[in-house]
Design an enzyme around this catalytic site. Structure first.
Site, PDB file in Angstrom:
ATOM      1  N   ASN A  83      48.777  46.491 -58.639  1.00 60.33           N
ATOM      2  CA  ASN A  83      48.906  47.246 -57.382  1.00 60.33           C
ATOM      3  C   ASN A  83      49.152  46.225 -56.275  1.00 60.33           C
ATOM      4  OD1 ASN A  83      48.564  48.788 -55.078  1.00 60.33           O
ATOM      5  ND2 ASN A  83      46.366  49.118 -55.371  1.00 60.33           N
ATOM      6  N   LYS A 110      49.846  46.718 -53.254  1.00 53.46           N
ATOM      7  CA  LYS A 110      49.431  47.182 -51.919  1.00 53.46           C
ATOM      8  C   LYS A 110      50.565  46.890 -50.920  1.00 53.46           C
ATOM      9  CE  LYS A 110      44.720  46.660 -53.402  1.00 53.46           C
ATOM     10  NZ  LYS A 110      43.321  46.462 -53.102  1.00 53.46           N
ATOM     11  N   HIS A 113      43.785  56.166 -54.229  1.00 53.13           N
ATOM     12  CA  HIS A 113      43.165  54.835 -54.145  1.00 53.13           C
ATOM     13  C   HIS A 113      42.117  54.860 -53.034  1.00 53.13           C
ATOM     14  CE1 HIS A 113      42.630  50.567 -53.376  1.00 53.13           C
ATOM     15  NE2 HIS A 113      43.069  50.377 -54.596  1.00 53.13           N
ATOM     16  N   GLU A 140      41.452  52.893 -50.750  1.00 51.48           N
ATOM     17  CA  GLU A 140      41.970  52.530 -49.420  1.00 51.48           C
ATOM     18  C   GLU A 140      42.665  53.718 -48.764  1.00 51.48           C
ATOM     19  OE1 GLU A 140      44.123  49.053 -50.696  1.00 51.48           O
ATOM     20  OE2 GLU A 140      42.213  48.046 -51.097  1.00 51.48           O
ATOM     21  N   GLU A 200      37.279  52.351 -60.090  1.00 51.09           N
ATOM     22  CA  GLU A 200      37.272  51.213 -59.175  1.00 51.09           C
ATOM     23  C   GLU A 200      36.063  51.295 -58.239  1.00 51.09           C
ATOM     24  OE1 GLU A 200      41.487  49.438 -58.835  1.00 51.09           O
ATOM     25  OE2 GLU A 200      41.235  50.871 -57.221  1.00 51.09           O
ATOM     26  N   GLY A 242      38.780  43.655 -53.946  1.00 51.20           N
ATOM     27  CA  GLY A 242      39.180  42.587 -53.028  1.00 51.20           C
ATOM     28  C   GLY A 242      38.023  41.727 -52.547  1.00 51.20           C
ATOM     29  N   SER A 253      38.660  43.301 -58.495  1.00 48.85           N
ATOM     30  CA  SER A 253      38.588  41.846 -58.724  1.00 48.85           C
ATOM     31  C   SER A 253      38.798  41.439 -60.186  1.00 48.85           C
ATOM     32  CB  SER A 253      37.268  41.279 -58.185  1.00 48.85           C
ATOM     33  OG  SER A 253      37.181  41.499 -56.782  1.00 48.85           O
TER      34      SER A 253
HETATM   35  P1  PGA Z   1      41.591  43.838 -56.344  1.00 49.49           P
HETATM   36  O1  PGA Z   1      42.133  45.313 -56.039  1.00 49.49           O
HETATM   37  O2  PGA Z   1      41.999  43.501 -57.748  1.00 49.49           O
HETATM   38  O3  PGA Z   1      42.246  42.957 -55.320  1.00 49.49           O
HETATM   39  O4  PGA Z   1      40.102  43.864 -56.212  1.00 49.49           O
HETATM   40  C1  PGA Z   1      42.084  46.317 -57.004  1.00 49.49           C
HETATM   41  C2  PGA Z   1      42.636  47.600 -56.432  1.00 49.49           C
HETATM   42  O5  PGA Z   1      42.424  47.882 -55.249  1.00 49.49           O
HETATM   43  O6  PGA Z   1      43.297  48.370 -57.143  1.00 49.49           O
END
Ligand code: PGA
Length: 250
Positions: free
Chosen positions: A9, A11, A94, A96, A166, A172, A212
């Site tokens: 992803n 983003k 997601h 976010e 998640e 992140g 992560s």
């Molecule tokens: P990350 O993000 O691997 O940077 O923690 C995962 C995601 O948001 O899908």
């Protein structure tokens, strides 16, 4: 045996030239894998990545879509539009998007239905916040999110849904859930699906872990009983690092 599905992803990252270069590099590095490889790119990169991924084993996904087919929704992109250019997957709900763009379990459900209508495979995100985890309500949260997301889908559609567990506190942040913890949460999700749609459906659904994921922890996570791969943010931006996650079992 369920397949391992590893999705990147990006983003809001990568310009078209960077996206093309990435796919060119990654396609070489993952050409022998048996695992499914998906890159979820920003809208402006979709066409370029699709062109570059032709003839490779890399599939392309979007990161969001609107649930209506067309109309006066300034700034939005529909499932029909994604399908028309050859996109195969779409991330829905997601954290976010839930957090910054007011997505709810209801809009998530509508988007999943619209995705299937357009023959797109949804990658549906569920997961608890740190606060919810500390309150001890993780199981309730992920069960409810799963149930509401899949509400009204046929058994075949549920089988074709990819779920990404998640935990929001792990996204992140560099904090990964332990493989045991993540596996247990995923078992809870699978059990919820079993209770509603039956064991055969639950046994087929791909449930990824996200938060992560790096080349260093991928193997430990993906070798558990119920984690069927990962949704990878930060570590999907570098082709070499992402290829090591895809090739975790080599
Ligand atoms: P990350 O993000 O691997 O940077 O923690 C995962 C995601 O948001 O899908």
């Amino acid at each position: 045996m369920r397949k391992k599905v590893i999705a990147g992803n990006w983003k809001m990252n990568k310009l078209p030239n960077e996206a093309i270069e990435f796919i060119e590099k990654l396609s070489e590095l993952v050409k022998d894998t048996q695992n499914e490889v998906i890159i979820c790119a920003p809208y402006t990169d979709l066409f370029y990545t699709l062109m570059q991924a032709q003839g490779t084993n890399i599939k392309i996904g979007a990161q969001n879509m609107h649930f209506e087919e067309s109309g006066a929704y300034t700034g939005e992109v529909s499932g029909e539009m994604l399908k028309a250019i050859g996109v195969e997957y779409v991330i829905i709900g997601h954290s976010e998007r839930r957090q910054y763009f007011s997505e709810t379990d209801e809009t998530v459900n509508k988007k999943i239905k619209a995705a299937f209508k357009n023959e797109l495979k949804p990658i549906v995100c569920v997961g608890e916040t740190l606060e919810q985890r500390e309150q001890g309500i993780t199981e309730d949260i992920i069960k409810t999110q799963t149930k509401l997301a899949l509400d009204g889908l046929s058994r075949t559609q549920v089988k074709n849904t990819i779920i990404a567990y998640e935990p929001i506190w792990a996204i992140g942040t560099g904090k990964t859930a332990t493989s045991e913890d993540a596996n247990n949460s995923i078992k809870v999700i699978r059990k919820e699906i079993e209770d509603i749609y039956g064991k055969d459906v639950a046994e087929e659904v791909i449930i990824q872990y996200g938060g992560s994921v790096k080349s260093k922890n991928a193997r430990e996570l993906f070798e558990t009983s119920d984690i069927d791969g990962g949704l990878v943010g930060g570590a999907s931006l570098d082709a070499e690092e992402f290829s090591k996650i895809v090739n975790y079992n080599k």
